[in-house]
Scaffold this active site. Structure first.
Site, PDB file in Angstrom:
ATOM      1  N   MET A   1       0.856  -1.187   0.000  1.00 38.64           N
ATOM      2  CA  MET A   1       0.000   0.000   0.000  1.00 38.64           C
ATOM      3  C   MET A   1       0.892   1.237   0.000  1.00 38.64           C
ATOM      4  SD  MET A   1      -3.614  -0.752   1.450  1.00 38.64           S
ATOM      5  CE  MET A   1      -3.520  -0.620   3.215  1.00 38.64           C
ATOM      6  N   CYS A   2       0.632   2.174   0.848  1.00 40.27           N
ATOM      7  CA  CYS A   2       1.207   3.513   0.996  1.00 40.27           C
ATOM      8  C   CYS A   2       0.077   4.503   0.748  1.00 40.27           C
ATOM      9  CB  CYS A   2       2.356   3.831   0.050  1.00 40.27           C
ATOM     10  SG  CYS A   2       3.915   2.989   0.465  1.00 40.27           S
ATOM     11  N   GLY A   3       0.168   5.639   1.375  1.00 35.64           N
ATOM     12  CA  GLY A   3      -0.845   6.668   1.215  1.00 35.64           C
ATOM     13  C   GLY A   3      -0.226   7.983   0.784  1.00 35.64           C
TER      14      GLY A   3
END
Length: 299
Positions: A1-3
């Site tokens: 993921m990562c945002g």
């Protein structure tokens, strides 16, 4: 993921709220990446005073701020102010940021340059994003533009050098959700062109590539189109500099992204919930960016 989160303020009346709004956006992305986080803030007069160059450095081991300012002042040949924001040393002076950077590197050769440029401060660290937001006192920051990232490490170490943003050119920064499949070969090509790297992170390759394109005189939109033609993999990227804010996704738009725009601001995030509390969002134009289309706004 990562945002990813980003906020470009068109209405000067909102500038005092930049840090408050960016803090809420970044906090909403914590469950997409709680390993580390980072921010780039444009226009905070405390972190990067108007009319001065600013250098953000990590891993300097500085405990004596007065001594740090004196040492870099001597190397630069003009007065330098120093401050510590959590683990980041901010150095500012009435000089070109690249001159300050050269002086800082001579004093701290093992330090990690997190960013440099007029009106730009870059902070990043290891830990939960909401904890880092408090350590930085981000809610009290002001300015016209902010970019943030929460990281879930997948292919390089959880260290400050692996955290985003990657701010490797003057007033520039890049954040990335995804993975570049051919970053190793592109890294070799960039190294052959004399470009140095601070990490093994694939995102740094993208940031160095874009900075190299911009240094050759291309604009942000052209640089990102060239990146789409060169890099394999899946990605959503947000790239900013002193006066612009741009978003692009890969050819199949694999990684999530949403953009919202009003007369007062432009914002993007990996998920809508990071935008839900922005002022006037109920009247915003909201859309998902199309594959390989570069969306760019200029201050």
């Amino acid at each position: 993921m990562c945002g990813i989160v980003g906020l470009h303020l068109r209405n000067p009346e909102l500038h005092p709220r930049l840090g408050e709004l960016l803090s809420g956006m970044l906090g909403e992305m914590q469950d997409r990446g709680a390993d580390s986080a980072g921010i780039a803030v444009y226009g905070d007069p405390t972190w990067s005073p108007p009319g001065q160059g600013c250098v953000s450095m990590l891993e300097t081991g500085v405990a004596d701020i007065t001594g740090a300012a004196a040492a870099v002042s001597e190397a630069l040949g003009t007065p330098v102010a120093a401050q510590l924001v959590d683990n980041t040393l901010l150095l500012t002076a009435a000089s070109d940021s690249e001159e300050i950077l050269a002086a800082a590197r001579s004093v701290y050769p093992d330090g990690l340059v997190a960013g440099f440029g007029a009106d730009l401060a870059v902070l990043k660290g290891v830990g939960a994003p909401r904890d880092l937001v408090r350590a930085w006192d981000l809610p009290n920051a002001t300015g016209w533009q902010g970019v943030g990232h929460t990281r879930m490490a997948t292919e390089s170490a959880v260290t400050p050098s692996g955290a985003h943003p990657y701010a490797v050119g003057p007033e520039q920064c890049l954040v990335h959700n995804g993975s570049f499949a051919n970053h190793a070969s592109i890294r070799r090509e960039l190294r052959a062109a004399g470009i140095e790297f601070d990490s093994e992170n694939d995102t740094e390759v993208g940031a160095r590539f874009v900075a190299h394109q911009l240094a050759q005189g291309r604009d942000v939109e052209t640089a990102l189109k060239e990146l789409c033609a060169t890099f394999d993999g899946f990605y959503t990227l947000l790239v900013s500099n002193h006066d612009s804010f741009a978003v692009v996704r890969d050819a199949i738009a694999c990684k999530p992204a949403v953009i919202a725009e009003t007369d007062d601001w432009v914002a993007m995030a990996s998920e809508y919930r990071a935008l839900a509390d922005l002022p006037g969002v109920e009247n915003a134009r909201i859309w998902e960016p199309e594959p390989e289309v570069v969306y760019a706004w200029t201050r």
